[in-house]
Design a protein around this motif. Structure first.
Motif, PDB file in Angstrom:
ATOM      1  N   LEU A 441      -8.118  -1.954   3.922  1.00 27.83           N
ATOM      2  CA  LEU A 441      -7.451  -2.026   2.627  1.00 27.83           C
ATOM      3  C   LEU A 441      -8.341  -1.488   1.517  1.00 27.83           C
ATOM      4  N   VAL A 442      -7.716  -0.980   0.485  1.00 30.54           N
ATOM      5  CA  VAL A 442      -8.429  -0.616  -0.740  1.00 30.54           C
ATOM      6  C   VAL A 442      -8.719  -1.888  -1.530  1.00 30.54           C
ATOM      7  N   ASN A 443      -7.745  -2.800  -1.528  1.00 27.72           N
ATOM      8  CA  ASN A 443      -7.880  -4.068  -2.245  1.00 27.72           C
ATOM      9  C   ASN A 443      -6.881  -5.042  -1.645  1.00 27.72           C
ATOM     10  N   GLY A 444      -7.107  -6.318  -1.865  1.00 28.23           N
ATOM     11  CA  GLY A 444      -6.163  -7.305  -1.350  1.00 28.23           C
ATOM     12  C   GLY A 444      -6.641  -8.718  -1.567  1.00 28.23           C
ATOM     13  N   GLY A 445      -5.718  -9.640  -1.523  1.00 28.35           N
ATOM     14  CA  GLY A 445      -6.049 -11.049  -1.691  1.00 28.35           C
ATOM     15  C   GLY A 445      -4.789 -11.867  -1.823  1.00 28.35           C
ATOM     16  N   GLY A 446      -4.955 -13.177  -1.975  1.00 31.04           N
ATOM     17  CA  GLY A 446      -3.794 -14.038  -2.130  1.00 31.04           C
ATOM     18  C   GLY A 446      -4.079 -15.445  -1.674  1.00 31.04           C
ATOM     19  N   HIS A 447      -3.015 -16.187  -1.403  1.00 32.01           N
ATOM     20  CA  HIS A 447      -3.163 -17.533  -0.852  1.00 32.01           C
ATOM     21  C   HIS A 447      -2.279 -17.658   0.377  1.00 32.01           C
ATOM     22  N   SER A 448      -2.127 -18.851   0.900  1.00 33.93           N
ATOM     23  CA  SER A 448      -1.530 -18.996   2.229  1.00 33.93           C
ATOM     24  C   SER A 448      -0.102 -18.466   2.315  1.00 33.93           C
ATOM     25  N   MET A 449       0.707 -18.674   1.277  1.00 36.97           N
ATOM     26  CA  MET A 449       2.118 -18.317   1.365  1.00 36.97           C
ATOM     27  C   MET A 449       2.467 -16.973   0.722  1.00 36.97           C
ATOM     28  N   ALA A 450       1.542 -16.374  -0.024  1.00 40.28           N
ATOM     29  CA  ALA A 450       1.831 -15.099  -0.681  1.00 40.28           C
ATOM     30  C   ALA A 450       0.543 -14.305  -0.848  1.00 40.28           C
ATOM     31  N   ALA A 451       0.661 -12.994  -0.744  1.00 42.92           N
ATOM     32  CA  ALA A 451      -0.523 -12.144  -0.869  1.00 42.92           C
ATOM     33  C   ALA A 451      -0.103 -10.762  -1.334  1.00 42.92           C
ATOM     34  N   GLY A 452      -1.083 -10.019  -1.826  1.00 41.87           N
ATOM     35  CA  GLY A 452      -0.847  -8.645  -2.235  1.00 41.87           C
ATOM     36  C   GLY A 452      -1.924  -7.750  -1.664  1.00 41.87           C
ATOM     37  N   LEU A 453      -1.636  -6.456  -1.557  1.00 41.27           N
ATOM     38  CA  LEU A 453      -2.628  -5.528  -1.017  1.00 41.27           C
ATOM     39  C   LEU A 453      -2.388  -4.118  -1.532  1.00 41.27           C
ATOM     40  N   THR A 454      -3.433  -3.331  -1.457  1.00 37.40           N
ATOM     41  CA  THR A 454      -3.359  -1.898  -1.727  1.00 37.40           C
ATOM     42  C   THR A 454      -3.920  -1.195  -0.507  1.00 37.40           C
ATOM     43  N   VAL A 455      -3.181  -0.207   0.012  1.00 40.06           N
ATOM     44  CA  VAL A 455      -3.565   0.420   1.275  1.00 40.06           C
ATOM     45  C   VAL A 455      -3.299   1.923   1.231  1.00 40.06           C
ATOM     46  N   ASP A 456      -4.160   2.693   1.861  1.00 39.68           N
ATOM     47  CA  ASP A 456      -3.919   4.114   2.084  1.00 39.68           C
ATOM     48  C   ASP A 456      -2.788   4.228   3.103  1.00 39.68           C
TER      49      ASP A 456
END
Length: 599
Positions: A441-456
């Motif tokens: 991933l380029v970036n990412g994070g979150g908690h147990s029930m929801a998360a976000g990410l940036t990916v090539d």
């Protein structure tokens, strides 16, 4: 699907939604004992005991107060350090900015700080990044823009825990940053002046279930204490009344879907009362355009107010939510609320289009792979999808297929912005953190029930395999345990407004404090219609002569909805939750149908 019997509640081993019905309270005698020892009616005692409430906790649970649940803010790592730095900035007249996420938790957190600064006689600049142009979390260009405006201290809220590069640049340029967040952290933290996050690995406060707005409220308690000790408050500059800000804490807590237990429960119960007093002109205006009648509850916060606060950020006006929540001008509040209501309608249209395409992609994926059931993780991606609605679409797909889901919008540069939603028992935040550490991933994070990410986009296949492998065991365990928990059985004549209002005493309900759900045995569907956006509205009739209105949301094309629409003279066990029906001033009740079996 016909009725399948085994040892489940009322003998239901497999329902129309494919679930086994199970009693939430394994031993009925506990409800009777609870009632006898507390004097609480047995119906309410059954609900309380089923949620693990002990008789000696009953009074606090039914009336959760901040006095009982509020901890010493100093128990959170870096809290005192953060409060001292912000207090110094207020006392010396430094220029301070809050950098908030663009969702409801971020908007309410930013507004909470802005209003506190005003009450304390200081100025705070609010900066909400553009979801599409800037993406999630702190970014160096925004920080440098704030520095050029004279800002020397930035407070990030609902973001920043994983922002190593932007915070490193801020330090190099002489900017102090205080991070106030609740997302999961890695062992290595970015170079901030203070990182206030109860989900830091070295934090021992036990407050990891707070939304960011809850962490901000604790920061304000610490800040109030620090400024008081410094003699900042005088007869001309009164100490801020933090209880007046609980409406914002309640809204952010409900909309971020954190567990409504303990301190969160106190925030929401007390905050909804403040919200009902309409002290915040922005929230009052938003309630008006949402046609909110009566006292607000968690439903109104989560499904009427929250989506509208979010709507500006989803369609390119990220700052509108925070502006609405901080304005003191009724005319400005009305203008912003009306704009957000319009943007919300636009969001719904965009969401419907993306959802249709995403669902079709899932169905094609399953058909091509000839799968009888979905893989452990569902990931769908497409160039041109609007990144402002992908979280909502991920939630819809997750609900339909009972799988953790990521929906990824790919931009013209080939970079994907993804939003994910999980199922109970599968920690999506940890899976994303592991993918980030693995270089996917380029970036990412979150908690147990929801998360976000940036990916090539070129790494999507590898990411899909990695995440599926990572969660496969937990998904299997969660699927095997797929059950519908029921608080008991209720005949139709007992499903009254009085029963509903009694059950409301154990609210607010939400994540971690599930709404009471009852089975209504042996009823006939005397009328059923498809209404609205794929809903089924019906009237239930029981052997006891009782009748009850009911509705199954977004189920018209599902096995459950089709069975209700084609019920004929068949008998059903129906499971659902009592809801207020206050249309045009009447005080009635209806059943929101979650499941059923044809007998």
């Amino acid at each position: 699907m016909e009725y399948e019997s085994d040892s489940g509640f009322l003998g239901v081993g497999r329902s129309l939604t494919g679930r086994r019905w199970m009693p939430r309270l394994a031993d009925d005698r506990k409800a009777l004992q609870f009632s006898q020892s507390t004097g609480v009616p047995e119906l309410l005692s059954r609900v309380l005991a089923g949620r693990g409430v002990q008789p000696d906790q009953c009074e606090q649970h039914l009336d959760p107060t901040l006095k009982h649940y509020l901890p010493d803010p100093s128990s959170v790592t870096d809290m005192d350090k953060a409060a001292l730095r912000i207090a110094k900035a207020i006392q010396t007249g430094e220029q301070v900015a809050v950098f908030g996420d663009y969702d409801v938790d971020g908007a309410t957190s930013s507004a909470l700080l802005k209003r506190y600064f005003e009450m304390a006689g200081a100025h705070l600049r609010v900066y909400i990044p553009d979801r599409i142009k800037e993406g999630y979390g702190p970014n160096a260009p925004a920080f440098m823009k704030l520095k050029e405006l004279g800002v020397s201290l930035i407070i990030t809220v609902d973001c920043g825990t994983m922002a190593h590069k932007p915070l490193g640049i801020a330090r190099e340029k002489g900017l102090d940053v205080v991070v106030v967040d609740h997302h999961q952290a890695e062992p290595a933290l970015p170079p901030a002046h203070a990182i206030v996050n109860p989900n830091r690995l070295d934090d021992t406060s036990g407050l990891g279930q707070l939304a960011a707005v809850g962490v901000v409220f604790l920061l304000l308690v610490a800040l109030n204490r620090t400024l008081r000790a410094a003699g900042w408050f005088t007869s001309e500059r009164e100490e801020p009344k933090l209880l007046d800000l609980l409406d914002l804490a309640a809204l952010g807590t409900v909309c971020d879907v954190v567990p409504l237990t303990g301190l969160n429960r106190a925030f929401v119960r007390q905050g909804l009362r403040i919200m009902g007093a309409r002290k915040n002109v922005g929230l009052a205006a938003l309630g008006d355009v949402s046609r909110l009648e009566g006292m607000p509850g968690t439903y109104h916060a989560g499904f009427l107010l929250g989506p509208r606060v979010n709507a500006g950020g989803r369609v390119g006006r990220a700052d509108l939510g925070a502006r609405l929540l901080t304005t003191h001008d009724p005319l400005e509040a009305e203008e912003i609320a009306t704009a957000l209501d319009t943007y919300n309608k636009e969001r719904q249209a965009i969401e419907a289009m993306v959802q249709e395409e995403a669902m079709a992609q899932v169905e094609q994926m399953l058909a091509d792979a000839r799968l009888n059931q979905p893989p452990p993780m569902l990931i769908v991606a497409h160039k041109g999808w609007h990144p402002g609605v992908i979280g909502i679409v991920a939630s819809r797909i997750k609900d339909k297929y009972d799988r953790p889901t990521f929906v990824i919008a790919i931009d013209q540069k080939g970079e994907g912005k993804g939003s994910g939603r999980s199922i109970p028992g599968v920690d999506l935040g940890r899976a994303v953190t592991a993918a980030l550490e693995a270089g996917l991933l380029v970036n990412g994070g979150g908690h147990s029930m929801a998360a976000g990410l940036t990916v090539d986009a070129q790494k999507l296949d590898k990411l899909s395999r990695f995440l599926s492998d990572r969660v496969a065991g937990d998904v299997m365990t969660a699927s095997e345990a797929r059950e519908l928990k029921l608080d008991g059985a209720m005949v139709l004549k007992a499903a009254s407004r009085e029963a509903f209002e009694m059950l409301e005493q154990a609210g607010p309900y939400g994540a971690g404090n599930a709404e009471p759900r009852f089975a209504v045995p042996r009823v006939r569907i005397v009328r059923a219609d498809r209404v609205g956006q794929n809903h089924v509205r019906c009237i239930l009739a029981g052997d006891d002569g009782g009748r009850l209105k009911a509705i199954a949301f977004r189920q018209a094309d599902s096995p459950l909805g089709m069975a209700l629409l084609d019920a004929g003279s068949a008998l059903f066990h129906v499971a659902g939750r009592l809801k207020a029906d206050d249309w045009q001033g009447r005080r009635d009740v209806q059943l929101q149908i979650d499941d059923a079996v044809r007998l």
